[in-house]
Write a protein that holds these residues in place. Sequence first.
Motif, PDB file in Angstrom:
ATOM      1  N   ASN A  10      -5.990   3.696   1.801  1.00  0.00           N
ATOM      2  CA  ASN A  10      -4.692   4.112   2.314  1.00  0.00           C
ATOM      3  C   ASN A  10      -4.358   5.568   1.991  1.00  0.00           C
ATOM      4  O   ASN A  10      -3.341   6.091   2.448  1.00  0.00           O
ATOM      5  N   TYR A  39      -7.857   6.167  13.479  1.00  0.00           N
ATOM      6  CA  TYR A  39      -7.037   5.366  14.395  1.00  0.00           C
ATOM      7  C   TYR A  39      -7.381   5.683  15.843  1.00  0.00           C
ATOM      8  O   TYR A  39      -7.650   6.825  16.207  1.00  0.00           O
ATOM      9  N   ALA A  67      -8.875   1.679  12.809  1.00  0.00           N
ATOM     10  CA  ALA A  67      -7.738   0.822  13.158  1.00  0.00           C
ATOM     11  C   ALA A  67      -7.401   0.966  14.630  1.00  0.00           C
ATOM     12  O   ALA A  67      -7.544   2.040  15.223  1.00  0.00           O
ATOM     13  N   GLN A  69      -4.400   0.998  17.298  1.00  0.00           N
ATOM     14  CA  GLN A  69      -2.952   1.087  17.440  1.00  0.00           C
ATOM     15  C   GLN A  69      -2.528   0.495  18.774  1.00  0.00           C
ATOM     16  O   GLN A  69      -3.042   0.880  19.831  1.00  0.00           O
ATOM     17  N   GLU A  92      -7.901  -2.880  11.053  1.00  0.00           N
ATOM     18  CA  GLU A  92      -6.440  -2.888  10.915  1.00  0.00           C
ATOM     19  C   GLU A  92      -5.848  -2.875  12.314  1.00  0.00           C
ATOM     20  O   GLU A  92      -6.437  -2.314  13.239  1.00  0.00           O
ATOM     21  N   ASN A  94      -2.319  -1.693  14.097  1.00  0.00           N
ATOM     22  CA  ASN A  94      -1.101  -0.933  13.842  1.00  0.00           C
ATOM     23  C   ASN A  94      -0.189  -0.991  15.058  1.00  0.00           C
ATOM     24  O   ASN A  94      -0.643  -0.864  16.193  1.00  0.00           O
ATOM     25  N   ASN A  96       2.842   0.722  17.163  1.00  0.00           N
ATOM     26  CA  ASN A  96       3.519   2.006  17.363  1.00  0.00           C
ATOM     27  C   ASN A  96       5.023   1.792  17.518  1.00  0.00           C
ATOM     28  O   ASN A  96       5.482   1.159  18.464  1.00  0.00           O
ATOM     29  N   THR A 141       0.039  -3.299  10.420  1.00  0.00           N
ATOM     30  CA  THR A 141       0.830  -2.219   9.843  1.00  0.00           C
ATOM     31  C   THR A 141       1.755  -1.608  10.895  1.00  0.00           C
ATOM     32  O   THR A 141       1.636  -1.900  12.085  1.00  0.00           O
ATOM     33  N   LYS A 143       3.655   2.115  12.269  1.00  0.00           N
ATOM     34  CA  LYS A 143       3.876   3.570  12.236  1.00  0.00           C
ATOM     35  C   LYS A 143       5.234   3.819  12.879  1.00  0.00           C
ATOM     36  O   LYS A 143       5.441   3.485  14.054  1.00  0.00           O
ATOM     37  N   CYS A 169       4.975  -7.436   7.020  1.00  0.00           N
ATOM     38  CA  CYS A 169       4.323  -6.122   7.011  1.00  0.00           C
ATOM     39  C   CYS A 169       4.419  -5.507   5.626  1.00  0.00           C
ATOM     40  O   CYS A 169       5.496  -5.460   5.026  1.00  0.00           O
ATOM     41  N   THR A 171       2.586  -2.366   4.948  1.00  0.00           N
ATOM     42  CA  THR A 171       2.175  -0.969   5.006  1.00  0.00           C
ATOM     43  C   THR A 171       2.931  -0.248   6.115  1.00  0.00           C
ATOM     44  O   THR A 171       2.913  -0.677   7.268  1.00  0.00           O
TER      45      THR A 171
END
Length: 337
Positions: A10, A39, A67, A69, A92, A94, A96, A141, A143, A169, A171
Amino acid sequence: MDKQLKYNENTLSVAPMMDWTDSHCRVFHRLLSRHARLYTEMVHAQAVIHGDRDRLLGFDGSEHPVALQLGGSEPALLAQAARIGQEWGYDEINLNVGCPSDRVQAGRFGACLMKEPALVADNVAAMIAAVAGSGRPVPVTIKCRLGVDEENDYERFRAFVDTVAAAGCRTFFVHARNAWLQGLSPKENREVPPLRYDWAYRLKRECPQLTVAINGGIATLADVHVHLQHTDGVMLGRAAYHDPYLLHQLEHALWDTALRSRSELLRSFRPYAENRLAAGVALKHITKHVLGLFHGQPGGRMFRQILSEGAHKPGADWALVEQALAATGSQSRPAAA
């Protein structure tokens, strides 16, 4: 403290960037840093489900850890897309919650979801449930931004994080500025709203159980060292693309790995590039990601010019890269971190 214990997966990552962080870019970035998490560009859940998955999701095995996204706002679709991403081997998934573009807003995803924390929580819960049943569970995760438009209330931001964290979640990648949903272009949204790093720092202090990584305006080794005193990680955006050697310097500084020269790193990209050329990929799609490698260095401008003007021509191959390298007059000696 041993660096291998202090810094982990991380600590350093490269932000998802539309039209930039494709597979060619990620393979190059992996040569620069063994440890950074990479990503994909944002892919809408509908595209993952119904689109050309080889084109949208395909990646080279060297890219791990990598990862996916996702964009979207419908829990069932995001859950299905997350499961597909997991099956494709991503490390991972992620979501958005930070892109401010008009097109994204029209689809009710991205930064406008900051105004709907309960919906984001539902999305996250569905995605986590979808990937939990596999023998290879992966983290889900977020963002996000600090808020939207003129919001200037830390407690509202904290409430958003608390709501999403309650859904499972753990992270959060925090782009430490607001997103303006009207009146600013996506580019202006990366530059105009003021940065408030202190909000991310405060979030980590108040929620030590969460992993908090910071994004936005980070462009130097010194910046990274400062932020790592207050958060779990840093996510580089444009700096990693326009000055990619910074990634390699960070790899060296954080994990004490060998510091290699720009020319050596670029030549290590050759086997991948020639493999892709043999598969019919045009050189311009590969070399556009290396244009900044000699940023601020003697011959850097000529390096970019040779590649920019020649890579699109029919039959362009690795010889053009060697020509561009020769224009830099670079030696094998690496730059100091």
